[in-house]
Scaffold this motif. Sequence first.
Motif, PDB file in Angstrom:
ATOM      1  N   UNK A 306       0.812  -1.217   0.000  1.00  0.00           N
ATOM      2  CA  UNK A 306       0.000   0.000   0.000  1.00  0.00           C
ATOM      3  C   UNK A 306       0.848   1.272   0.000  1.00  0.00           C
ATOM      4  N   UNK A 307       2.097   1.201   0.423  1.00  0.00           N
ATOM      5  CA  UNK A 307       2.927   2.408   0.407  1.00  0.00           C
ATOM      6  C   UNK A 307       3.298   2.804  -1.022  1.00  0.00           C
ATOM      7  N   UNK A 308       3.166   1.883  -1.981  1.00  0.00           N
ATOM      8  CA  UNK A 308       3.450   2.182  -3.384  1.00  0.00           C
ATOM      9  C   UNK A 308       2.181   2.292  -4.231  1.00  0.00           C
ATOM     10  N   UNK A 354       0.251   8.763   0.542  1.00  0.00           N
ATOM     11  CA  UNK A 354      -0.461   9.643   1.477  1.00  0.00           C
ATOM     12  C   UNK A 354      -0.607   8.975   2.847  1.00  0.00           C
ATOM     13  N   UNK A 355       0.052   7.834   3.013  1.00  0.00           N
ATOM     14  CA  UNK A 355      -0.036   7.103   4.274  1.00  0.00           C
ATOM     15  C   UNK A 355       0.863   7.710   5.342  1.00  0.00           C
ATOM     16  N   UNK A 367       7.170  18.725  -2.508  1.00  0.00           N
ATOM     17  CA  UNK A 367       6.516  19.319  -1.343  1.00  0.00           C
ATOM     18  C   UNK A 367       5.468  18.393  -0.747  1.00  0.00           C
ATOM     19  N   UNK A 368       5.025  17.408  -1.516  1.00  0.00           N
ATOM     20  CA  UNK A 368       4.004  16.484  -1.045  1.00  0.00           C
ATOM     21  C   UNK A 368       3.712  15.437  -2.102  1.00  0.00           C
ATOM     22  N   UNK A 369       2.770  14.531  -1.818  1.00  0.00           N
ATOM     23  CA  UNK A 369       2.483  13.439  -2.745  1.00  0.00           C
ATOM     24  C   UNK A 369       1.974  13.908  -4.111  1.00  0.00           C
ATOM     25  N   UNK A 370       1.127  14.955  -4.144  1.00  0.00           N
ATOM     26  CA  UNK A 370       0.598  15.410  -5.425  1.00  0.00           C
ATOM     27  C   UNK A 370       1.703  16.032  -6.276  1.00  0.00           C
ATOM     28  N   UNK A 371       2.628  16.724  -5.631  1.00  0.00           N
ATOM     29  CA  UNK A 371       3.771  17.300  -6.346  1.00  0.00           C
ATOM     30  C   UNK A 371       4.615  16.179  -6.967  1.00  0.00           C
ATOM     31  N   UNK A 372       4.853  15.112  -6.203  1.00  0.00           N
ATOM     32  CA  UNK A 372       5.622  13.971  -6.713  1.00  0.00           C
ATOM     33  C   UNK A 372       4.904  13.323  -7.894  1.00  0.00           C
ATOM     34  N   UNK A 373       3.596  13.190  -7.777  1.00  0.00           N
ATOM     35  CA  UNK A 373       2.784  12.589  -8.840  1.00  0.00           C
ATOM     36  C   UNK A 373       2.852  13.435 -10.115  1.00  0.00           C
ATOM     37  N   UNK A 374       2.688  14.743  -9.984  1.00  0.00           N
ATOM     38  CA  UNK A 374       2.685  15.637 -11.141  1.00  0.00           C
ATOM     39  C   UNK A 374       4.016  15.589 -11.876  1.00  0.00           C
TER      40      UNK A 374
END
Length: 459
Positions: A306-308, A354-355, A367-374
Motif C-alpha cells: 500500500x505504500x506504493x 499519502x499514508x 513538497x508532497x504526494x501530489x507534487x511527486x505525482x505531477x
Amino acid sequence: MKTICLYFEIHQIIHLKRYRFFDIGTDHYYYDDYENERSISDIAERSYMPALNTLEQMIKDNDKYFKVAFSLSGTGIEQLEMHAPQVLEKLQQLNETGCVEFLAEPYSHGLSSLANADSFARDMKKQVQKIKEYFGQEPKVARNSSLIYSDDIGAQIAALGFKGMLTEGAKHVLGWKSPHYVYHCNQAPNLKLLLRDVELSDDISLRFNNPEWEGYPLFADNYIDRIARLPEEEQIINIFMELSALGIAQPLSSNILDFIKALPVCAKQKGITFSTPTEICMKMKSMAQLDVPDTLSWVDEERDVSCWLGNAMQREAFQKLYSVADRLLIADDPRIMQDWDYLQASNNFRFMTTKPSNVGLDRGIYSGPFDAFTNYMNILGDFINRVNALYPMEIENEELNSLLTTIRNQGDEIVMKDKEIDRLKAKLEKLEAKAAKEAKPKAAPKKAAPKKKDTTAAE
C-alpha cells in the motif's frame, strides 16, 4: 544448532529533476545529476565504506566463521560505478574471502512482479548477469524489491531456476508459526523461503539508537542471548536489513559498528554459527508450505504494497508506466532501456504515498504526494511519447504478440545452442588431450648393459 543468516540490501534512489509540462517533447533527460552524486557520495562515506570495512575485518578476525549475504539493485550498481566505485571494489574484495554470497533482485528495484511477468523475468535475468560480471557468482537465491512476495511471485521466481527466496516473516501471514524455520512456496514446493525475523532485524536497523526504546541500550551479548534462548528446534534466525542502516539510520556515533563486530564473538561462545542463504536452502528441509495469497513486503506496519499502490495517484502512474511494458520487451535502444529501469524504481511511487508511516520519508524536491505525482507523470508522458515513436501504437496486439513469441523462441534457441557449444567444446578438449597424449614420443627402450665376462675359469 542455531545459525544466523545476516543479509544486507544495497540500493540507491535515482533522483528525478524538476520536470514541467512544457518540457515534454523538448527535454528527454530526467535526472538530477548533482543530487545523485551528492547523495551516493554521502552514503558511501558515512555508511557503505565503514560498514563494509567492518564486515571484512569480521571475516578475517573470525577465521571465516562469519558469513554474510548482499543483494544490489542494478540501478544502484550504476550509481556506484559513476560516483562511488570504491564501494564495488570493496565488495569484490569481500567476495574473494569466500564468505560472502550475492543474491539476485530486480535490476530496476521496481514493481514489475506486480504488473508484467515477462518484464519481471527480464529484470531478474539482467541482474543475475550483472552479478556474474562483477563477482563471478551465479545467484541461487532471490529477493524481490522490499521483500515483496506472494504465491504467484514465488512461482515466477521458481520458474526462473532459483532455489530459494527471502521474504518477510509478517505476523498476519505466519499466524502462530515461527519465522525460524525454512518454508516453501505453495505453488512451487522446490522453492524454499527464508523469512525475516522482524523484531530482531528492526531492533538493529530501526531502534538501536533510540533512547526511548525499552531495549535501549542494546548490547551484542544480550542480543545473542535472546537468540540462544529460542526453542531448540527453532534453528534459523534471519536478520535482514538495508546496509544504510549501519551509518545512516543508525549513525556511526551510536557505536553501531562495534555492536555488529561483537556479534560473531558472542555467537561463537553460545555455539551459534553463521550461514549464507544458499547454504541454508541446500542443507535444511522445509517445515511446511507458506500460503501468501495477498502480496506482502517489509515496509510499514501493514507489511503490504500500500505504500506504493495505496492511492489513486499511485495506481494511475503505475498502470500508465506498465502500459508500455510489452513494447519495451522488443526494445533495443540503450537510452530508452536505461530510462525504463530508472522510472520503474519503487521509490518513485513511494514519494506519492499519502499514508502516515513510522519510518521517516524524505520526499526530496517534492513538497508532497501530489507534487511527486505531477512531476513523475510529466516525465512519464515524455517517455511514453518516445516509446510510441519507436514502437507505434498502430502495431496491433496480434503483431506484437507474434514479435514477442519470436523473441522468446530465439532466446530458447540461443540457450540450446549455447549448451550444445559447451558440450562440443568439452568433447573437443578431450579429443585434443587424447591426441596430444598419443602424439607424445615414447621414450626409447634402454639398452641392456653388456654382460661382464667371467674370467674366473681363465685364472
